[in-house]
Every structure is written in C-alpha cells, then in structure tokens.
Scaffold this motif. Structure first.
Motif, PDB file in Angstrom:
ATOM      1  N   THR A 231       0.843  -1.189   0.000  1.00  0.00           N
ATOM      2  CA  THR A 231       0.000   0.000   0.000  1.00  0.00           C
ATOM      3  C   THR A 231       0.880   1.241   0.000  1.00  0.00           C
ATOM      4  N   PRO A 232       0.688   2.160  -0.950  1.00  0.00           N
ATOM      5  CA  PRO A 232       1.561   3.347  -1.024  1.00  0.00           C
ATOM      6  C   PRO A 232       1.510   4.169   0.255  1.00  0.00           C
ATOM      7  N   LEU A 233       2.620   4.824   0.539  1.00  0.00           N
ATOM      8  CA  LEU A 233       2.726   5.681   1.718  1.00  0.00           C
ATOM      9  C   LEU A 233       2.226   7.081   1.413  1.00  0.00           C
ATOM     10  N   PRO A 234       1.626   7.743   2.382  1.00  0.00           N
ATOM     11  CA  PRO A 234       1.312   9.159   2.201  1.00  0.00           C
ATOM     12  C   PRO A 234       2.593   9.957   1.997  1.00  0.00           C
ATOM     13  N   ALA A 235       2.464  11.106   1.365  1.00  0.00           N
ATOM     14  CA  ALA A 235       3.622  11.959   1.107  1.00  0.00           C
ATOM     15  C   ALA A 235       4.329  12.304   2.417  1.00  0.00           C
TER      16      ALA A 235
ATOM     17  N   LEU B  13       9.807 -10.401  -4.563  1.00  0.00           N
ATOM     18  CA  LEU B  13      10.339  -9.617  -3.452  1.00  0.00           C
ATOM     19  C   LEU B  13      10.698  -8.210  -3.894  1.00  0.00           C
ATOM     20  N   ALA B  14      11.442  -8.098  -4.976  1.00  0.00           N
ATOM     21  CA  ALA B  14      11.940  -6.793  -5.414  1.00  0.00           C
ATOM     22  C   ALA B  14      10.826  -5.885  -5.929  1.00  0.00           C
ATOM     23  N   GLU B  15       9.818  -6.465  -6.549  1.00  0.00           N
ATOM     24  CA  GLU B  15       8.757  -5.665  -7.159  1.00  0.00           C
ATOM     25  C   GLU B  15       7.700  -5.205  -6.156  1.00  0.00           C
ATOM     26  N   HIS B  16       7.785  -5.708  -4.926  1.00  0.00           N
ATOM     27  CA  HIS B  16       6.756  -5.378  -3.944  1.00  0.00           C
ATOM     28  C   HIS B  16       7.347  -4.840  -2.643  1.00  0.00           C
ATOM     29  N   GLY B  17       8.382  -4.026  -2.791  1.00  0.00           N
ATOM     30  CA  GLY B  17       8.893  -3.262  -1.652  1.00  0.00           C
ATOM     31  C   GLY B  17       9.939  -3.949  -0.820  1.00  0.00           C
ATOM     32  N   GLY B  18      10.367  -5.170  -1.191  1.00  0.00           N
ATOM     33  CA  GLY B  18      11.387  -5.867  -0.415  1.00  0.00           C
ATOM     34  C   GLY B  18      12.785  -5.420  -0.807  1.00  0.00           C
TER      35      GLY B  18
ATOM     36  N   CYS C 192       3.125  -9.794   4.111  1.00  0.00           N
ATOM     37  CA  CYS C 192       4.209  -9.432   5.030  1.00  0.00           C
ATOM     38  C   CYS C 192       4.927  -8.179   4.541  1.00  0.00           C
ATOM     39  N   LEU C 193       5.180  -8.107   3.237  1.00  0.00           N
ATOM     40  CA  LEU C 193       5.836  -6.925   2.678  1.00  0.00           C
ATOM     41  C   LEU C 193       4.927  -5.704   2.767  1.00  0.00           C
ATOM     42  N   ASP C 194       3.637  -5.915   2.603  1.00  0.00           N
ATOM     43  CA  ASP C 194       2.669  -4.825   2.739  1.00  0.00           C
ATOM     44  C   ASP C 194       2.711  -4.257   4.153  1.00  0.00           C
ATOM     45  N   TYR C 195       2.699  -5.159   5.135  1.00  0.00           N
ATOM     46  CA  TYR C 195       2.790  -4.707   6.530  1.00  0.00           C
ATOM     47  C   TYR C 195       4.111  -3.997   6.794  1.00  0.00           C
ATOM     48  N   ALA C 196       5.227  -4.574   6.351  1.00  0.00           N
ATOM     49  CA  ALA C 196       6.542  -4.017   6.668  1.00  0.00           C
ATOM     50  C   ALA C 196       6.744  -2.651   6.035  1.00  0.00           C
ATOM     51  N   PHE C 197       6.136  -2.425   4.879  1.00  0.00           N
ATOM     52  CA  PHE C 197       6.303  -1.144   4.190  1.00  0.00           C
ATOM     53  C   PHE C 197       5.412  -0.060   4.785  1.00  0.00           C
ATOM     54  N   ASN C 198       4.164  -0.410   5.090  1.00  0.00           N
ATOM     55  CA  ASN C 198       3.207   0.586   5.565  1.00  0.00           C
ATOM     56  C   ASN C 198       2.380   0.006   6.709  1.00  0.00           C
TER      57      ASN C 198
END
Length: 611
Positions: free
Chosen positions: A213-217, A245-250, A490-496
């Motif tokens: 999920t994209p981050l707010p500015a 992994l690489a394409e989804h924020g890892g 897991c990558l979704d959680y770790a990123f945002n």
C-alpha cells in the motif's frame, strides 16, 4: 461530550437453499467459510481500534458466559462491591493520533430488570461519560461518545469501563454489558464485518491495486529493512522468488543457514553441515548468480551460517582455527560484493555461552570491516524471543556488554511463534540486550510439515518499526512459489504498517498472484482452507483442514457433513491443478498428502461396507 444511540444492526436475510443443496450450503457457510456466503464488506473508514467485549480484561465474562441476547463475545461489569468484576479495561497501541475528531463506539446493553445502571467510561484516565448508561435493557444497541482533543496519544492507550453502582452482588443486577467497542471517526460503519482474525473469509477485490500500500507523502517505510529468507531452499528457489520480493517493496533476502548445508548431496562434503569445509564450487557459482541478480534489483543478499546446529563438529568459541574455518565463507561472499552477513546460533544445544558467542561474532565483524567499513552483521542469539526477563536476562545482559554495538540482533517477537508481536515486548527485549533489532517473523513458515499457511500476516503492532530496524518473514519450505501470497502481505505490513489491513492485503495478494478469474477464485478457496496458524494461535505444523475434518468425525452423526467437506477439499485441489497445470507443484503435493490423510481417516470410521 456527545452521546448518540443507534438502532440495532440489521441485515438482509439470505435466500433459503433448496432441499438438494441445503446441507452443502450449511457446510459452505459454517465450516468452509465460503466468501460466496459472506456479506459484502461495508464501505467506509476503518476503526483505529476494534475490540470484542471479551477482549476487555476483567469483568465477569468467565462467571456467566459470553453470549447474551443474540450477541457473542459479551463481557459485563457488576456493581462495585463485586471488586474485580466491576471493572474491565483494554490497552492498545496507536502508531499515531489522527487529526480528525475521534469517538468511542460501544455496542452495549443495560441489565435486564429495568432501571439504568450507572457507569463510568474513561480513556487514558479522562472521563468520556459518567451516569446512567442510557442503553436499552435486554437488547444491544450502539452509542458513541466523543473523545476530547488531546486524550489519545501515540503509544499505549487504555479504555476503562466501570460499574459505579454501590449496591449489588455478583450475578445480580445492576450490571452493564459490552459486545463490541471501536475507536474511530464519527461516521464509522458499525455493521462492518468482523476482523479477519475473528472470522476468516476472503473477499476478492474488484480492482487490482499496488502492493505494498503506497505511503502518504512525507512518510517513510515502517521498517528500513524489509524482506524474507529461505527455509532450506535451493538456489533456484531464491532466484524464482526474487522478482516478487523486489517488485513489492522488499530490499533484503537472507540465505537460510540450512541452504549452506549439503542439501544437493555433493560427494566432497562428508556430512550435512560441514561448515569447516569450503562450499563446493558448483554451489558457490549458483549463489554467485543469485548475488548478481540481487545486486541488479537493489536487494541486499545476506549469508547466514549456523555451525552448531546439526553438526558433528560444533564451533569451539576459543579456537582460532575454528574461527578461521567459519570466516572462509564470509570472506568468499564478501569478495564478490556481499554487504550483509549473519551468524546464527539459534536452536542449538551445544555452546550456549553468551560471552563466547560474542567473541566469535565480534571476530567476524572485525574481519568484515577490515575489508569493507560498510559491512553489516546480524547475530541470531540462542535466546531470541520474549521480553528479555527472567532466565533470559543474564544471557542478554552479557550480549549487551560484550557484543559489538554495531551488530544487529534477530528477535522473533513475544514468543518463538506467536499470533501477537507487541511493541512493549520489543522495547523490553531491546532495553535488555542494548542492540538494534530485526524482527524475524516466524510466519508463514511450516518447518517442512505437510501443511500450508496462506492467509495474511496478522497481530503485528503497527508501531514495531519504531523499535525494530528491520522485518524478515520466515517462509514455507518446498512450497516457495505459493509462499508469494502470504509474503506479499508481510511486505505490505513491513512497508506501511500504519495503514495495513490484512483483509485487504490478502485479497490484493491473490489478485497479484492469479491472473484469470478461475485462478483467483481457486486461490481464494485454498487460502480459506489454509488461513495460517496465526488465526488459530497454533504452531508451524498446524493443519487446519485435517483438524477441522477430525472435529467433524468426532461429532456423532456427521458422516454426510464430513463427506461434503472432503469433497470440497478435493474440488479445490482439482481446480488448482486445472487452473495452474505448470505451477505450484510442491503445494499441490502437500494438498494431496492432506487429502490422503482425510480419506484414510474417513474410511477408518466409515468403512466402504458400512456405506
């Protein structure tokens, strides 16, 4: 202060099934949790906090049951003379405080004999309401209470509900009941579906959206380091999963120390974990190819070694020759451009000596830094879980004083495998060991057991990134291709982590892994069969399909229901093979083993001659 009562929840009644499909409909709705039988998720904002009444600590739920007037998960408070039964509380962590006005929404009920029970509601010690509760008797209804500005805070927040009546005995009125409590905006949808942890089913989104999920500015990712490891994977498995992994924020991939064992059966290695010998050249070249691919994609590849697990020659912390033998592996990978390294001494029964371990790790770091000042080293200690208290304290305190301060520590959370990872435990553990932490999340790992954990990661505190530098998921074993679905969550959680919604995340993960409607539908059904051990609070070997099937067989007069459930699982397996004829072979084999066990159990209980 604003108090508003809402009408009870209403819902559309499902059309009655035909006689021909009545039992199948019942199984699908009640046992298989089919999304086709579930109502749509209401639109609207998500609550900051969503609690069942039974999530509140205290009260008298254990004395008189938690189902009242058609509501489950009810807790209630009795009059003040009942002592601890007069109060219930809940503490939750908020990563940040919203700018918009917030409200406490309660689904409550007054006692059933008339008269209004007096209650106090307080948030972080600030009164939200005091007086006769205003809820109806013998019927649950929603009410909302405004939260004054400045009451909520980033970090721990405590809700307190107290019965302030001065007369009354346990089991007698006056009492006050709560079935649900939510903290959120004024117009929070009150009929939204339960959290996926409470009632697991998957709704496929109509539109594929970016993951993570994209981050707010202006907001940074929740964890600086985000990735996964292998679990006894071979080089080809790592290569195959690197694009996802690489394409989804890892940005991090660790080689499982088991991958450094002789999984391939090289004749020049005399045993499984011959850490003192050079890696076979063919194995080196396979991992060099992976290192180059990671470098091209901006993913940090990390070598890990565990010389004391499954080894006939455990590392002697005091022998220089042993340190040299271990160092040769780090030296070779560093010479090829690797930046991240790990020494793991977890799950061992020999060499549990914090001071000796620190000497070895410091020695490896010193040699790495002599060649590259930017080299990073992570240590997985023998006591790698919990809050650092009790018997863990002496070991971790030795690491705090003896281990180089630049070394990171792996930590698995409140327990080795746990449905909840809390900021409080992370802070306590870090305070004890005095080193930066990387969360080694033991999900969706199956430890090689014949089961799958496919649902979204749940129960991870949204503020963990403020305590832990990194997040690393521990994956499935041979089923690495299907592991992409839970990995994406897991990558979704770790990123945002602040905006992470597990129900939304797994729906999107399915859309990203499947391409056609048929593929996505069967992946959804497979995820609902295997939601993951976190939902059940079980271990890595837990198989929910066989457990549920065994429960049916243990229930008298259940032959037909058990046969329908078996047929449903067989149908999912068949559709999976048809939709993905050239993919998920290992996962299909695991599913076939599950089906084989179910068939054997069914035939033992209901022999063909008896049918």
């Amino acid at each position: 202060m604003t108090i508003t009562l809402h009408s009870p929840r209403t819902g559309k009644q499902a059309a009655a099934p035909t006689p021909r499909h009545r039992v199948l409909w019942l199984v699908a709705a009640c046992l298989v949790c089919s999304a086709a039988a579930a109502s749509a998720q209401p639109k609207g904002e998500r609550p900051l906090v969503d609690l069942k009444g039974t999530d509140l600590v205290g009260g008298a739920q254990t004395q008189f049951g938690s189902t009242q007037y058609g509501e489950r998960h009810v807790n209630h408070v009795s009059a003040k003379p009942t002592g601890r039964f007069a109060t219930m509380t809940a503490k939750r962590i908020l990563a940040a405080v919203p700018d918009a006005p917030m409200f406490l929404h309660l689904l409550g009920c007054n006692n059933d004999v008339g008269g209004q029970c007096r209650i106090d509601l307080a948030l972080n010690g600030t009164p939200l309401f005091a007086g006769p509760n205003g809820f109806p008797s013998a019927q649950f209804r929603w009410a909302k209470f405004s939260v004054p500005e400045g009451v909520l805070r980033a970090g721990a927040n405590e809700l307190r509900i107290e019965n302030t009546e001065t007369t009354g005995a346990l089991g007698q009125p006056p009492w006050f009941m709560v079935a649900r409590a939510m903290l959120g905006p004024r117009d929070l949808p009150l009929d939204r579906r339960p959290k996926i942890e409470q009632d697991f089913f998957v709704e496929l989104p109509e539109t594929e959206l970016p993951l993570p999920t994209p981050l707010p500015a202006g907001r940074e990712p929740g964890f600086a380091l985000r990735g996964t490891k292998g679990w006894m994977w071979l080089p080809g498995q790592y290569l195959a999963e690197l694009p996802t992994l690489a394409e989804h924020g890892g940005n991090f991939l660790m080689l499982c120390y088991g991958s450094m064992w002789n999984l391939e059966g090289y004749p020049e290695w005399p045993e499984r974990n011959a850490w003192w010998l050079p890696l076979p050249e063919k194995k080196r070249q396979a991992y060099l190819e992976l290192l180059r691919a990671c470098q091209e994609r901006g993913v940090g590849l990390c070598l890990s070694m565990n010389p004391n697990l499954s080894s006939s020659r455990p590392l002697d912390y005091g022998k220089a020759d042993d340190l040299d033998a271990l160092w040769q592996h780090y030296q070779w990978f560093q010479s090829k451009g690797m930046k991240w390294f790990s020494v793991c001494l977890d799950d061992i029964s020999q060499g549990i000596d914090a001071a000796g371990q620190a000497r070895v790790v410091n020695g490896i770091l010193q040699r790495l830094r002599a060649n590259d000042p930017e080299a990073r080293l992570i240590f997985c200690p023998t006591l790698y879980w919990g809050d650092g208290s009790g018997s863990q304290a002496p070991y971790l305190e030795t690491l705090a004083t003896d281990l180089h301060p630049d070394v990171f520590l792996f930590w698995t959370g409140d327990a080795v495998v746990t449905p909840q990872v809390t900021r409080e435990a992370a802070e306590a553990y870090r305070a004890r060991c005095q080193h930066r932490l990387i969360l080694w999340d033991n999900y969706p790992v199956n430890d090689g057991n014949p089961t799958l954990h496919l649902g979204p990661v749940t129960g991870r505190d949204p503020a963990l990134g403020e305590v832990c530098y990194g997040y690393m998921s521990n994956p499935l074993h041979s089923e690495s291709e299907l592991n992409r679905m839970p990995l994406l969550t897991c990558l979704d959680y770790a990123f945002n982590p602040r905006d992470y919604d597990p129900a939304r995340s797994i729906g999107q993960a399915i859309l990203h892994v499947g391409e056609t409607p048929e593929q996505r539908q069967v992946l959804r059904d497979l995820v609902e069969l295997f939601p993951g051990m976190l939902v059940y609070g079980k271990g890595t070997g837990h198989n929910p399909v066989t457990e549920r099937f065994d429960q049916m067989l243990d229930t008298p007069h259940s032959r037909y229901l058990a046969s329908l459930y078996l047929r449903h699982a067989e149908d999912v397996a068949g559709r999976l093979a048809t939709a993905f004829p050239d993919r998920f072979g290992a996962a299909r084999a695991t599913l076939d083993r599950t089906l084989g066990r179910m068939r054997q159990a069914f035939e033992r209980q209901y022999p063909p001659a008896a049918r």
